[in-house]
Design a protein around this motif. Structure first.
Motif, PDB file in Angstrom:
ATOM      1  N   VAL A  44       0.837  -1.202   0.000  1.00 54.52           N
ATOM      2  CA  VAL A  44       0.000   0.000   0.000  1.00 54.52           C
ATOM      3  C   VAL A  44       0.872   1.252   0.000  1.00 54.52           C
ATOM      4  O   VAL A  44       0.657   2.183  -0.787  1.00 54.52           O
ATOM      5  N   LEU A  45       1.881   1.286   0.861  1.00 59.93           N
ATOM      6  CA  LEU A  45       2.733   2.473   0.945  1.00 59.93           C
ATOM      7  C   LEU A  45       3.549   2.664  -0.337  1.00 59.93           C
ATOM      8  O   LEU A  45       3.723   3.795  -0.804  1.00 59.93           O
ATOM      9  N   ALA A  46       3.994   1.578  -0.918  1.00 52.50           N
ATOM     10  CA  ALA A  46       4.742   1.694  -2.170  1.00 52.50           C
ATOM     11  C   ALA A  46       3.859   2.232  -3.286  1.00 52.50           C
ATOM     12  O   ALA A  46       4.281   3.085  -4.080  1.00 52.50           O
ATOM     13  N   ALA A  47       2.628   1.767  -3.350  1.00 49.19           N
ATOM     14  CA  ALA A  47       1.699   2.237  -4.384  1.00 49.19           C
ATOM     15  C   ALA A  47       1.444   3.735  -4.256  1.00 49.19           C
ATOM     16  O   ALA A  47       1.212   4.423  -5.258  1.00 49.19           O
ATOM     17  N   ALA A  66      -8.131   7.495  -7.914  1.00 56.47           N
ATOM     18  CA  ALA A  66      -7.041   6.896  -8.700  1.00 56.47           C
ATOM     19  C   ALA A  66      -6.113   6.076  -7.806  1.00 56.47           C
ATOM     20  O   ALA A  66      -5.646   4.993  -8.202  1.00 56.47           O
ATOM     21  N   GLU A  67      -5.849   6.564  -6.607  1.00 56.94           N
ATOM     22  CA  GLU A  67      -4.978   5.832  -5.683  1.00 56.94           C
ATOM     23  C   GLU A  67      -5.632   4.531  -5.233  1.00 56.94           C
ATOM     24  O   GLU A  67      -4.961   3.497  -5.112  1.00 56.94           O
ATOM     25  N   ARG A  68      -6.953   4.563  -5.007  1.00 55.43           N
ATOM     26  CA  ARG A  68      -7.634   3.341  -4.597  1.00 55.43           C
ATOM     27  C   ARG A  68      -7.532   2.268  -5.673  1.00 55.43           C
ATOM     28  O   ARG A  68      -7.327   1.088  -5.374  1.00 55.43           O
ATOM     29  N   THR A  69      -7.654   2.675  -6.920  1.00 57.40           N
ATOM     30  CA  THR A  69      -7.525   1.718  -8.024  1.00 57.40           C
ATOM     31  C   THR A  69      -6.115   1.154  -8.080  1.00 57.40           C
ATOM     32  O   THR A  69      -5.913  -0.056  -8.254  1.00 57.40           O
ATOM     33  N   LEU A  70      -5.128   2.016  -7.914  1.00 58.86           N
ATOM     34  CA  LEU A  70      -3.726   1.596  -7.956  1.00 58.86           C
ATOM     35  C   LEU A  70      -3.418   0.593  -6.855  1.00 58.86           C
ATOM     36  O   LEU A  70      -2.798  -0.455  -7.092  1.00 58.86           O
ATOM     37  N   VAL A  71      -3.848   0.893  -5.639  1.00 57.28           N
ATOM     38  CA  VAL A  71      -3.582   0.010  -4.510  1.00 57.28           C
ATOM     39  C   VAL A  71      -4.308  -1.324  -4.685  1.00 57.28           C
ATOM     40  O   VAL A  71      -3.726  -2.396  -4.468  1.00 57.28           O
ATOM     41  N   THR A  72      -5.560  -1.271  -5.082  1.00 57.23           N
ATOM     42  CA  THR A  72      -6.336  -2.497  -5.269  1.00 57.23           C
ATOM     43  C   THR A  72      -5.706  -3.402  -6.315  1.00 57.23           C
ATOM     44  O   THR A  72      -5.575  -4.616  -6.115  1.00 57.23           O
ATOM     45  N   ASP A  73      -5.291  -2.814  -7.422  1.00 55.27           N
ATOM     46  CA  ASP A  73      -4.687  -3.610  -8.484  1.00 55.27           C
ATOM     47  C   ASP A  73      -3.386  -4.263  -8.019  1.00 55.27           C
ATOM     48  O   ASP A  73      -3.100  -5.422  -8.359  1.00 55.27           O
ATOM     49  N   LEU A  74      -2.600  -3.543  -7.235  1.00 57.41           N
ATOM     50  CA  LEU A  74      -1.334  -4.088  -6.759  1.00 57.41           C
ATOM     51  C   LEU A  74      -1.560  -5.251  -5.803  1.00 57.41           C
ATOM     52  O   LEU A  74      -0.876  -6.286  -5.887  1.00 57.41           O
ATOM     53  N   ILE A  75      -2.504  -5.104  -4.906  1.00 53.43           N
ATOM     54  CA  ILE A  75      -2.810  -6.187  -3.968  1.00 53.43           C
ATOM     55  C   ILE A  75      -3.336  -7.413  -4.714  1.00 53.43           C
ATOM     56  O   ILE A  75      -2.967  -8.561  -4.416  1.00 53.43           O
ATOM     57  N   GLU A  76      -4.168  -7.184  -5.718  1.00 54.49           N
ATOM     58  CA  GLU A  76      -4.694  -8.314  -6.485  1.00 54.49           C
ATOM     59  C   GLU A  76      -3.599  -9.002  -7.296  1.00 54.49           C
ATOM     60  O   GLU A  76      -3.627 -10.220  -7.471  1.00 54.49           O
ATOM     61  N   ARG A  77      -2.636  -8.246  -7.787  1.00 53.43           N
ATOM     62  CA  ARG A  77      -1.514  -8.870  -8.499  1.00 53.43           C
ATOM     63  C   ARG A  77      -0.705  -9.751  -7.549  1.00 53.43           C
ATOM     64  O   ARG A  77      -0.227 -10.821  -7.938  1.00 53.43           O
TER      65      ARG A  77
END
Length: 304
Positions: A44-47, A66-77
């Protein structure tokens, strides 16, 4: 899975949600963190382009859409691809320093960091450590950290992998130590001619083939060349023990990580008085030998 994140707003919300996702998916931890909460916080912090030491008061800050989308996508990856977090974020920490990391190198996690922070004392006088070799350097984290903690020392980073050395060069520039750190292509000591060092540090491939094949998917995403130590894990360890003495100064020391191959090494060479370093922050399987000890048991190393 994005819809399951509806209603989450703050940094802490996403850390909690990410940890729940990881736990429910059976994600494996072992590349810088050992639990779901720390892993989620790292992502989360890196995103959000924030550092790990973010003050607790900022954990209640809300994310933009936009940040919520970025964080969500990273966690899902992290869940779907089983990539270690460092490969997703491109960064990892070693000895309190940030390093650039990608899939060409192992994710830094060696307990040798604790030795470096102490200047290799009490095993050797830090003031007289003039030359250091980081063998099987990978990202360069061991050698570069040593160059920072011992600012008078010259350091060589050596690896057989040109791909890994490209990452090491990037980290040399990142930490601005190019005036004292060389990056060298070498198959163990083969490319180092008559070079001699006060300290040789090495975290070589030491995982036995059967053990490597059974490791969690996250480890399978790391370069196999950097992990596989032959059928029994001892192939490179024994080569290093046979050759290290010729590259150490008279009072020099070898710091060698044997990891899970440590019991096999002791069994193969039962007469050698191994010194296994104890670490305050955890970790094991790191041995230390002086040049005198290596020379004393050279015949046994040659015959093993």
């Amino acid at each position: 899975m994005a819809e399951q994140a509806d209603g989450l707003m703050t940094i802490q919300d996403y850390v909690r949600w990410g940890a729940s996702r990881f736990n429910s998916a059976g994600v494996f931890f072992g590349h810088g963190t050992d639990n779901a909460l720390d892993e989620a916080a790292q992502l989360v912090l890196a995103a959000l382009s924030l550092q790990p030491d973010l003050p607790a008061s900022f954990r209640d800050c809300r994310l933009t859409s936009a940040e919520r989308t970025l964080v969500t996508d990273l966690i899902e990856r992290r869940v779907s691809e089983r990539l270690p977090a460092a490969y997703l974020t491109g960064r990892a920490w070693f000895a309190g320093m940030e390093f650039d990391i990608d899939e060409r190198v192992l994710v830094p996690r060696s307990p040798i960091a604790e030795l470096i922070e102490a200047g290799f004392e009490p095993w050797i006088d830090a003031e007289r450590v003039d030359r250091i070799l980081d063998l099987c350097t990978g990202s360069g984290c061991i050698g570069i950290a040593a160059a920072v903690y011992l600012p008078h020392a010259e350091v060589d980073l050596a690896d057989i992998s040109q791909a890994a050395l490209a990452v090491a060069r990037r980290n040399v520039e990142k930490h601005q130590v190019a005036d004292r750190v060389r990056v060298l292509e070498s198959d163990l000591f083969n490319g180092l001619a008559e070079e001699r060092y006060d300290v040789i540090c090495c975290n070589p491939p030491y995982v036995p083939r059967a053990e490597l094949d059974g490791l969690p998917p996250e480890y399978q995403r790391e370069p196999r060349l950097a992990l596989l130590g032959g059928e029994d894990g001892l192939t490179l360890l024994l080569r290093i023990l046979r050759e290290a003495g010729r590259h150490l100064t008279d009072k020099g020391i070898l710091v060698l990580e044997a990891g899970s191959a440590a019991p096999g090494l002791e069994q193969r060479l039962p007469r050698v008085p191994w010194t296994w370093i104890e670490f305050e922050r955890g970790g094991d399987g790191v041995l230390l030998l002086s040049r005198a000890q290596i020379n004393q048991y050279q015949r046994e190393f040659e015959e093993a």
